[in-house]
Design a protein around this motif. Structure first.
Motif, PDB file in Angstrom:
ATOM      1  N   UNK A   1       0.848  -1.190   0.000  1.00 51.59           N
ATOM      2  CA  UNK A   1       0.000   0.000   0.000  1.00 51.59           C
ATOM      3  C   UNK A   1       0.886   1.244   0.000  1.00 51.59           C
ATOM      4  N   UNK A   2       0.710   2.072  -1.035  1.00 46.12           N
ATOM      5  CA  UNK A   2       1.406   3.356  -1.105  1.00 46.12           C
ATOM      6  C   UNK A   2       0.463   4.449  -0.626  1.00 46.12           C
ATOM      7  N   UNK A   3       1.008   5.458   0.032  1.00 44.55           N
ATOM      8  CA  UNK A   3       0.163   6.545   0.518  1.00 44.55           C
ATOM      9  C   UNK A   3       0.932   7.851   0.516  1.00 44.55           C
ATOM     10  N   UNK A   4       0.205   8.934   0.245  1.00 42.10           N
ATOM     11  CA  UNK A   4       0.812  10.256   0.312  1.00 42.10           C
ATOM     12  C   UNK A   4      -0.279  11.300   0.536  1.00 42.10           C
ATOM     13  N   UNK A   5       0.150  12.467   1.004  1.00 40.12           N
ATOM     14  CA  UNK A   5      -0.744  13.598   1.211  1.00 40.12           C
ATOM     15  C   UNK A   5      -0.525  14.612   0.104  1.00 40.12           C
ATOM     16  N   UNK A   6      -1.591  15.343  -0.250  1.00 36.69           N
ATOM     17  CA  UNK A   6      -1.483  16.355  -1.282  1.00 36.69           C
ATOM     18  C   UNK A   6      -1.872  17.709  -0.724  1.00 36.69           C
ATOM     19  N   UNK A   7      -1.236  18.755  -1.239  1.00 36.91           N
ATOM     20  CA  UNK A   7      -1.591  20.110  -0.840  1.00 36.91           C
ATOM     21  C   UNK A   7      -0.375  20.996  -0.687  1.00 36.91           C
ATOM     22  N   UNK A   8      -0.454  22.195  -1.253  1.00 35.17           N
ATOM     23  CA  UNK A   8       0.668  23.122  -1.172  1.00 35.17           C
ATOM     24  C   UNK A   8       0.873  23.666   0.235  1.00 35.17           C
ATOM     25  N   UNK A   9      -0.166  23.570   1.064  1.00 32.78           N
ATOM     26  CA  UNK A   9      -0.066  24.132   2.418  1.00 32.78           C
ATOM     27  C   UNK A   9       0.592  23.178   3.407  1.00 32.78           C
ATOM     28  N   UNK A  10       0.836  21.946   3.004  1.00 32.20           N
ATOM     29  CA  UNK A  10       1.353  20.937   3.926  1.00 32.20           C
ATOM     30  C   UNK A  10       2.870  21.000   4.037  1.00 32.20           C
ATOM     31  N   UNK A  11       3.354  20.793   5.239  1.00 38.43           N
ATOM     32  CA  UNK A  11       4.790  20.715   5.477  1.00 38.43           C
ATOM     33  C   UNK A  11       5.077  19.447   6.276  1.00 38.43           C
ATOM     34  N   UNK A  12       6.189  18.822   5.991  1.00 38.95           N
ATOM     35  CA  UNK A  12       6.611  17.649   6.743  1.00 38.95           C
ATOM     36  C   UNK A  12       7.254  18.078   8.051  1.00 38.95           C
ATOM     37  N   UNK A  13       7.268  17.155   9.003  1.00 37.93           N
ATOM     38  CA  UNK A  13       7.898  17.441  10.287  1.00 37.93           C
ATOM     39  C   UNK A  13       9.363  17.813  10.054  1.00 37.93           C
ATOM     40  N   UNK A  14       9.790  18.865  10.730  1.00 39.74           N
ATOM     41  CA  UNK A  14      11.172  19.330  10.574  1.00 39.74           C
ATOM     42  C   UNK A  14      11.307  20.516   9.650  1.00 39.74           C
ATOM     43  N   UNK A  15      10.295  20.754   8.796  1.00 39.31           N
ATOM     44  CA  UNK A  15      10.328  21.913   7.912  1.00 39.31           C
ATOM     45  C   UNK A  15       9.715  23.118   8.619  1.00 39.31           C
ATOM     46  N   UNK A  16      10.172  24.315   8.279  1.00 37.03           N
ATOM     47  CA  UNK A  16       9.575  25.516   8.897  1.00 37.03           C
ATOM     48  C   UNK A  16       8.152  25.727   8.388  1.00 37.03           C
ATOM     49  N   UNK A  17       7.307  26.281   9.251  1.00 33.45           N
ATOM     50  CA  UNK A  17       5.920  26.568   8.878  1.00 33.45           C
ATOM     51  C   UNK A  17       5.827  28.000   8.367  1.00 33.45           C
ATOM     52  N   UNK A  18       5.557  28.155   7.068  1.00 35.41           N
ATOM     53  CA  UNK A  18       5.303  29.474   6.510  1.00 35.41           C
ATOM     54  C   UNK A  18       3.876  29.883   6.853  1.00 35.41           C
ATOM     55  N   UNK A  19       3.552  31.138   6.630  1.00 37.07           N
ATOM     56  CA  UNK A  19       2.208  31.634   6.905  1.00 37.07           C
ATOM     57  C   UNK A  19       1.184  30.820   6.123  1.00 37.07           C
ATOM     58  N   UNK A  20       0.129  30.374   6.811  1.00 42.15           N
ATOM     59  CA  UNK A  20      -0.931  29.612   6.159  1.00 42.15           C
ATOM     60  C   UNK A  20      -0.632  28.141   5.986  1.00 42.15           C
ATOM     61  N   UNK A  21       0.505  27.662   6.464  1.00 36.81           N
ATOM     62  CA  UNK A  21       0.887  26.257   6.294  1.00 36.81           C
ATOM     63  C   UNK A  21       0.625  25.468   7.582  1.00 36.81           C
ATOM     64  N   UNK A  22       0.498  24.169   7.434  1.00 38.83           N
ATOM     65  CA  UNK A  22       0.288  23.277   8.575  1.00 38.83           C
ATOM     66  C   UNK A  22       1.158  22.042   8.400  1.00 38.83           C
ATOM     67  N   UNK A  23       1.471  21.403   9.517  1.00 43.53           N
ATOM     68  CA  UNK A  23       2.190  20.139   9.424  1.00 43.53           C
ATOM     69  C   UNK A  23       1.248  19.034   8.940  1.00 43.53           C
ATOM     70  N   UNK A  24       1.782  18.156   8.128  1.00 45.63           N
ATOM     71  CA  UNK A  24       1.002  17.036   7.594  1.00 45.63           C
ATOM     72  C   UNK A  24       0.832  15.983   8.687  1.00 45.63           C
ATOM     73  N   UNK A  25      -0.385  15.845   9.202  1.00 38.03           N
ATOM     74  CA  UNK A  25      -0.676  14.808  10.204  1.00 38.03           C
ATOM     75  C   UNK A  25      -1.267  13.557   9.578  1.00 38.03           C
ATOM     76  N   UNK A  26      -1.891  13.713   8.411  1.00 38.53           N
ATOM     77  CA  UNK A  26      -2.629  12.587   7.833  1.00 38.53           C
ATOM     78  C   UNK A  26      -1.750  11.387   7.525  1.00 38.53           C
ATOM     79  N   UNK A  27      -0.533  11.625   7.056  1.00 36.15           N
ATOM     80  CA  UNK A  27       0.340  10.495   6.724  1.00 36.15           C
ATOM     81  C   UNK A  27       0.644   9.660   7.956  1.00 36.15           C
ATOM     82  N   UNK A  28       0.696  10.290   9.115  1.00 34.42           N
ATOM     83  CA  UNK A  28       1.039   9.552  10.333  1.00 34.42           C
ATOM     84  C   UNK A  28      -0.151   8.742  10.847  1.00 34.42           C
ATOM     85  N   UNK A  29      -1.355   9.296  10.751  1.00 31.34           N
ATOM     86  CA  UNK A  29      -2.517   8.495  11.134  1.00 31.34           C
ATOM     87  C   UNK A  29      -2.740   7.364  10.135  1.00 31.34           C
TER      88      UNK A  29
END
Length: 430
Positions: free
Chosen positions: A198-226
């Motif tokens: 099973x392959x999985x990924x999240x889509x969206x320009x607003x998503x950031x992976x853990x460890x990346x800085x959060x720019x304005x309007x961005x959020x950390x990607x939680x869906x891949x972990x759940x």
């Protein structure tokens, strides 16, 4: 995977009342069950590597378990006909039977044998009196009347499994108890379906992976972990493809790689009706995909279908919503059972328990609603469930606090405080 020639339109024609713009949960589940294939390769694995794997063939016992009549406890083996009903029974002790060794001496009528748990029953004896019910005096033992009946405390040959009997049926996901059962049959290896990829990924320009800085309007990607955690519970082979930006070239590259390497692809985000992004267009271009509006809350938008590249066998696509709670709810409502079916497992619907709601809940008939709840024991001994507060589909904390999902069914209306509702417990799922 096995061949699945039917198109999505052909499958839809077999689902009564199919309407992609207002699809009840039960019809979506029926559609998916008709769509998904099963893995087609079998491998033999050691039983210590078989936990959670799916049996590909029946396991048939080649021996009787137990192999002989034996004692269920420490005590004295005797003939049930020697027991007196109206007075104590006193019998001479003819010897001792130990586990792992057969007592071969003849036991005369009116005699008994000191016996240990698991020891083979001496020939002609059919009853065991537990030692705590007896009084020993030298080489004789006295048994009070009425403490046992003829045949008590004897395990019969083959009563667990008889030679030639199916011990475990194909399609079973192996549990710890199953591993012990296999060992009791002397089985070192077992045939299982290969692991589902099973392959999985999240889509969206607003998503950031853990460890990346959060720019304005961005959020950390939680869906891949759940999603990772839910898939880990199923024991599939995981292919984490990270966060994919909402750019046609990047999306196409990700979908092509996923379809080439996996049996199923799970995405989150980009499937809502009217969304101005590229995910849906790329899905359509690479496969036979439908976009649904399901009569449920949370989790209304969903994509389902097949994607394939370069004439390959392709993969089943599950395009889930982007909101974190909606991802988990749609996974448990649709994806979990579909992946189990693809793994070769027999149907395993989520278990539901009945619990009294501690509060009133508003509910419109005509859709299925999933509320996050905390199940506890009520004062009277039954189950009760309290809602975890705000039920917004983006509030993942409420899912973390919950220990179950309250399932308010399609035709159900408002719920009064104290009314019984169905709850799908999280234990063993998340």
């Amino acid at each position: 995977m096995t061949d699945t020639p039917a198109s999505l339109e052909q499958i839809a024609s077999c689902v009564a009342g199919y309407d992609p713009n207002a699809l009840p949960v039960a019809q979506a589940q029926e559609f998916i069950a008709r769509l998904v294939p099963r893995v087609d390769a079998v491998e033999s694995v050691a039983i210590r590597s078989a936990l959670g794997r799916v049996l590909a063939r029946d396991v048939v016992s080649t021996i009787d378990v137990p192999a002989h009549d034996n004692s269920a406890m420490d005590g004295y083996a005797l003939r049930g006909t020697d027991l007196r009903a109206d007075a104590p029974t006193t019998l001479p002790v003819a010897g001792t039977g130990f586990a792992g060794a057969r007592f071969d001496a003849d036991v005369p009528p009116g005699h008994c044998v000191r016996i240990m748990t698991g020891a083979v029953m001496p020939a002609g004896l059919d009853t065991v009196v537990p030692q705590e019910f007896t009084r020993a005096d030298g080489d004789r033992v006295t048994i009070p009347p009425g403490v046992v009946r003829a045949g008590d405390n004897r395990r019969l040959k083959g009563e667990d499994l008889a030679c030639g009997e199916v011990a475990l049926a194909a399609g079973r996901r192996l549990t710890p108890a199953d591993l012990g059962l296999l060992a009791s049959l002397g089985r070192a290896e077992v045939p299982v379906w290969r692991r589902l990829r099973v392959a999985f990924f999240s889509t969206g320009d607003e998503l950031r992976s853990i460890g990346e800085p959060l720019d304005a309007g961005c959020v950390y990607d939680s869906n891949r972990y759940t999603v990772w955690g839910m898939l880990q519970r199923l024991g599939v082979e995981l292919i984490d493809m990270g966060v994919v930006r909402d750019e046609p070239a990047a999306l196409e590259t990700a979908f092509r790689a996923a379809a080439a390497s996996a049996d199923a692809v799970i995405t989150s985000g980009g499937v809502s009706v009217g969304e101005a992004d590229h995910t849906k267009q790329v899905m359509k271009r690479l496969g036979d995909v439908l976009f649904w509006r399901i009569a449920m809350r949370p989790g209304r938008p969903m994509a389902i279908g097949r994607i394939a590249v370069d004439g390959g066998r392709g993969a089943i696509l599950f395009g889930l919503p982007g909101n974190p709670v909606a991802v988990m709810v749609t996974f448990y409502a649709f994806v979990r059972d579909a992946l189990l079916q693809m793994m070769g497992a027999a149907p395993q619907p989520l278990p539901l328990l009945r619990a009294a709601s501690t509060e009133a809940m508003r509910k419109k008939p005509g859709r299925t609603e999933y509320q996050r709840g905390i199940v506890t024991r009520a004062a009277g001994g039954g189950w009760q469930v309290a809602i975890t507060g705000s039920q917004g589909s983006g509030i993942l904390r409420s899912m973390s606090q919950a220990n179950g999902l309250v399932v308010l069914h399609h035709g159900q209306g408002d719920v009064a405080a104290g009314e019984l509702v169905d709850v799908a417990p999280f234990d063993g799922l998340v």
